[in-house]
Each structure stands twice: as structure tokens, then as C-alpha cells.
Design an enzyme around this catalytic site. Structure first.
Site, PDB file in Angstrom:
ATOM      1  N   ALA A 144     -60.923  36.902  -0.338  1.00 18.94           N
ATOM      2  CA  ALA A 144     -61.505  38.125   0.185  1.00 18.94           C
ATOM      3  C   ALA A 144     -62.262  37.819   1.466  1.00 18.94           C
ATOM      4  O   ALA A 144     -62.479  36.665   1.819  1.00 18.94           O
ATOM      5  CB  ALA A 144     -62.403  38.763  -0.862  1.00 18.94           C
ATOM      6  N   CYS A 145     -62.696  38.870   2.151  1.00 24.96           N
ATOM      7  CA  CYS A 145     -63.103  38.779   3.550  1.00 24.96           C
ATOM      8  C   CYS A 145     -64.561  38.373   3.750  1.00 24.96           C
ATOM      9  O   CYS A 145     -65.351  38.335   2.825  1.00 24.96           O
ATOM     10  CB  CYS A 145     -62.858  40.125   4.212  1.00 24.96           C
ATOM     11  SG  CYS A 145     -61.202  40.783   3.888  1.00 24.96           S
TER      12      CYS A 145
END
Length: 476
Positions: free
Chosen positions: A9-10
Site C-alpha cells: 500500500a501507498c
């Protein structure tokens, strides 16, 4: 040691205009998904439709009407539309930037009261139904907030908005409830896959926005664990081992970079959402953070720490990054010139941020050709990814060669931007758009050429590093 869970995820950053060296408002994010999942980069022209429009998601059953007029905007869609559009980031013709999304996680007690909506809006649709229809960052928050409240959302996320004056961070905390906070002009924020916003001041609508029923919702379901105040992170967020090993260390490292004088525990739950950096920040600082992997600490995966420490925490830049972007809004009168969409295809630590002006009319063919998940030599994503894969095989032997190319390109890109800014201020309309397209295309082609040359050099040098090549001891 607790192994981090297998999520990808970011990581995001937002910087206010008085916190930067040149008065820019800056937002940026690493889009992380899978080790091989190509992206494209496109320009959507402005469109006026005669008939009413409807958006229908290819990911779920989400559907909503759209205005008949859509502004021009840049975007980075996926190689396939099978799972949705996932346009992710861009700048529109009004000088508004948006990045969506930073995946976050809501706690079970909140979701029990307001579950996620299976056919609500998700990450794949947010840019497409928001960015073409807004003229300021504040308008973006209001539009997306109305959509989430009306249709619900199928996931919890953080969304970044910016224009020349303001940066806003928007968070969904459950199926319908959301808040947003304006980043103070003198501050920055780094976020890593957890609810980030803390105290909400409901008496300050200039700097906070929220679902109109959120206070009643929290009160009715007795969701607030804090004796005083309304701390969104503590009410809606989580505090678990994923935060400890996967999320918090990235926030710690970003704040360590920009506030080295402050001593904080690596995985402290008290890390603040906002900080004022020791020095004014530049667009290069944002790129450096998004390219980081705990350099200078025992936790660097390619550093000199112990095997346990080098794999203890998830870094900001990692192999599952599809693209990394920094959206910079400078203080120029023309939005076409003021905005720069800095785009690094593939892994940020191994790629380079190419400057694309917001006023471009098109992108190079190499940025539009990815149409399958496997290697394509003409794809910009794969040109940068291939060089990184070659470096991965012999990081300590090849890392210096990669770094030299990155430094050289960064300098050339910087010089090109300085020159284009000077020339562009005397242009407007079609002439300005054509000039900015020419400049941006030239920088993109330069980056591709240098990385292709780098890959050829790495392949040649790698032939001498085979385990089948060794010096034989004739005394045996």
C-alpha cells in the site's frame, strides 16, 4: 521479530506553500500494488457533452451521474480496465491536483455501526469522477465528500488535494463518514496506511470539513474513547501490529528526515499528523522521501544492518511501487505553467521523476503502450522497471551506476524546467501548450534513452558476474 503482513500500500506527503523554498504547494504519493503491474500516463482533453453522462464502475456496481462538462486533466491509468480505471493522480486545467488513494484501515467497532458499502465509490473511480469537475482543492473535498456521504465507499482511504493556495487531506473512516483537514501553510504531513488526522475543530470550517452527521453518529454509537475532544484517528483508526511494523516506521522516517532534531520512537503511536520542518522544503525533498528506504539507519534493506533489522520494517520505496508522483503547484499566473506532474515509473528508488507540465496536450507513445502485464520493451514503465531489476541482481556492484544516471538526469531536468519557466511566461494559449508539450516530451525521451543505455551497460557488465565464471585452482 514480528513479520509484517503481506500488504502493498501507498505512502503520501503534503507540504504547505509557506513550508517550501519557492512557495509551491506540493502533494505526492507512491502507488503500490504488485511487483509487475504496468501503468500508463495520459492527457484527457476537455469535453462538453450534449447529453447527461453516467459513470459506471468496472470494478463494482457503483454508478453516478456526471456533469456534461469535463475539464482537461492528466492521469496514470492501469494497463487494463478489467478491474477498474485506477487513474490515481493528475492535475486539471484549473490548476487543481489530486491523488487517490492512500489505503487506510478502520476499526471494527466503527464498521459495525457503518459498514463499508459493497457498491460504493472506491479508489479506482475517485480521480475520474472528481478531478475533471472541480476548480479548487476545497471544491474537490466538497465534491468527494458529497459522493461518499450519498453513495458510500467500499474501502477506507486517504485522498490528497492541492491548488496554488491550499493542500487538503481527506479521509474516509467508514461506509459514509469522512473528515478533511487543510494542511497549514507552514507545515507538512507524511502518511502511511493508517488514519492520520487527529483533532477536528468543528468551530473552524476554514481548515476542517466533515460529514455533517459525523458528531451525531459517533455520539449515538458511543464510539469516542477519548474523554475530551474529537480525535478522528483514535475514533475511526486502528492500533495494531500492522501499524507498529508496517505503517508507523515510515511516518517516523519522514519526520526524521525533515525534523532530525526531534527524537521519536520508530513505531510510536504518538507521532503527530502535522509538523513544521526544520528547513524549508523543496520538490526534491518530496521526491527523496518517496524514494527512501531507511537510508542511514539499521533498517535499510540494502544497508549494513543485521539481517533481522534490514527486514524489520516496510520501507517507503519498495518493489511493488507501480509509479510515484509529485504534483507541484507553483506561483505562476498560468495554470498550464504553474503545475508540474513529476512522474517516476516503477520503483521510485530506482527510477527518476520526469517533469510533465500541466499544460501538455499529450504524452509520449511509450507512456501509453502498456496493455499487458508482462514485459513490453516499448513501455516506459518497463524501461524503468528493467533497469531496476538489473540493479537488484547486483545492488552493491551496480547501485553506483544507477545513482550516477539519476543525478545527471535530475540536473538536466532541473535545467530544462528553469529554461521552460523563463520562456513560458511570455507565451499563452495554444502556443504555450505546444511549447510545454515539446519540452515535457523531450525530457521524457531523454529519461528513456538514458535508462535504456544504462540497462545495456548493466547487461554487459553482468556477463562477468555469473557464478559459472571463476578462477580455477590448478593445484586441485
Amino acid at each position: 521479530m514480528v513479520q509484517s503482513e503481506p500488504f502493498s500500500a501507498c505512502t503520501s506527503i503534503l507540504i504547505g506553500k509557506n513550508a517550501t523554498v519557492d512557495g509551491s504547494v506540493i502533494i505526492g504519493r507512491n502507488e503500490d500494488s504488485r511487483p509487475a503491474w504496468p501503468k500508463n500516463f495520459v492527457v484527457h482533453p476537455a469535453v462538453t457533452h450534449d447529453d447527461s453522462q453516467v459513470f459506471t464502475s468496472q470494478d463494482n456496481a457503483f454508478s453516478m451521474p456526471l456533469p456534461t462538462q469535463a475539464a482537461k486533466y492528466t492521469a496514470t491509468p492501469e494497463w487494463t480496465t478489467k478491474y477498474g480505471l485506477f487513474e490515481e493522480d493528475g492535475i486539471n486545467e484549473y490548476g487543481v491536483a489530486m491523488s487517490a488513494t492512500e489505503s487506510t484501515y478502520a476499526n471494527a467497532r466503527v464498521l459495525a455501526a457503518d459498514p463499508l458499502v459493497k457498491d460504493g465509490i472506491g479508489e479506482e473511480a475517485m480521480i475520474t469522477v472528481t478531478l475533471p469537475y472541480i476548480k479548487s482543492a476545497r471544491e474537490g473535498v466538497k465534491r468527494l465528500g458529497t459522493i461518499v456521504a450519498t453513495y458510500g465507499t467500499d474501502e477506507s482511504n486517504g485522498i490528497l488535494f492541492a491548488d496554488q493556495n491550499e493542500a487538503w487531506y481527506f479521509e474516509t473512516g467508514s461506509g459514509h463518514y469522512w473528515v478533511a483537514q487543510r494542511i497549514p501553510d507552514d507545515s507538512y504531513a507524511v502518511i502511511a496506511n493508517q488514519m492520520a488526522i487527529q483533532e477536528i475543530d468543528f468551530a473552524d470550517p476554514d481548515n476542517f470539513m466533515w460529514h455533517p452527521g459525523i458528531q451525531k453518529f459517533v455520539s449515538n454509537y458511543a464510539l469516542n474513547p477519548v474523554r475530551q475532544g474529537f480525535n478522528f484517528r483514535k475514533i475511526f483508526g486502528t492500533a495494531n501490529q500492522m501499524d507498529t511494523y508496517y505503517n508507523l516506521p515510515r511516518v517516523w522516517y519522514g519526520q526524521k528526515m525533515f525534523n532530525p532534531e526531534i527524537s521519536q520512537a520508530v513505531n510510536s503511536y504518538d507521532l503527530p499528523f502535522l509538523r513544521q520542518a526544520t528547513n524549508l522544503l523543496s520538490v526534491d525533498d518530496a521526491k527523496t522521501f518517496l524514494s527512501s528506504h531507511y537510508q542511514g539507519t539499521a533498517y535499510d534493506p540494502i544497508g549494513s544492518g543485521s539481517p533481522e533489522d534490514r527486514k524489520r520494517f516496510r520501507p517507503v520505496s519498495l518493489a511493488t511501487t507501480q509509479e510515484s508522483h509529485v504534483l507541484q503547484l507553483r506561483q505562476f499566473a498560468q495554470p498550464e505553467l504553474a503545475g508540474i506532474h513529476w512522474l517516476a515509473m516503477g520503483v521510485a528508488a530506482q527510477s527518476v521523476y520526469v517533469p510533465f507540465y500541466a499544460g501538455i496536450l499529450s504524452t509520449p507513445a511509450a507512456y501509453q503502450t502498456s496493455d499487458k502485464v508482462s514485459y513490453q520493451p516499448d513501455s516506459a514503465y518497463w524501461v524503468y522497471k528493467q533497469a531496476g531489476v538489473m540493479v537488484d541482481s547486483h545492488y552493491h556492484e551496480f547501485g553506483g551506476l544507477l545513482s550516477d544516471v539519476q543525478k545527471d538526469l535530475n540536473q538536466q531536468f532541473g535545467q530544462a524546467v528553469i529554461e521552460a519557466d523563463h520562456v513560458g511566461q511570455d507565451l499563452d494559449g495554444v502556443e504555450l501548450a505546444a511549447y510545454l508539450t515539446k519540452v515535457s516530451t523531450a525530457q521524457a525521451e531523454l529519461g528513456l534513452k538514458r535508462y535504456r543505455d544504462l540497462t545495456a551497460d548493466l547487461i554487459t557488465k553482468a556477463t562477468g558476474l555469473s557464478p559459472l565464471r571463476y578462477k580455477q585452482d590448478l593445484n586441485l
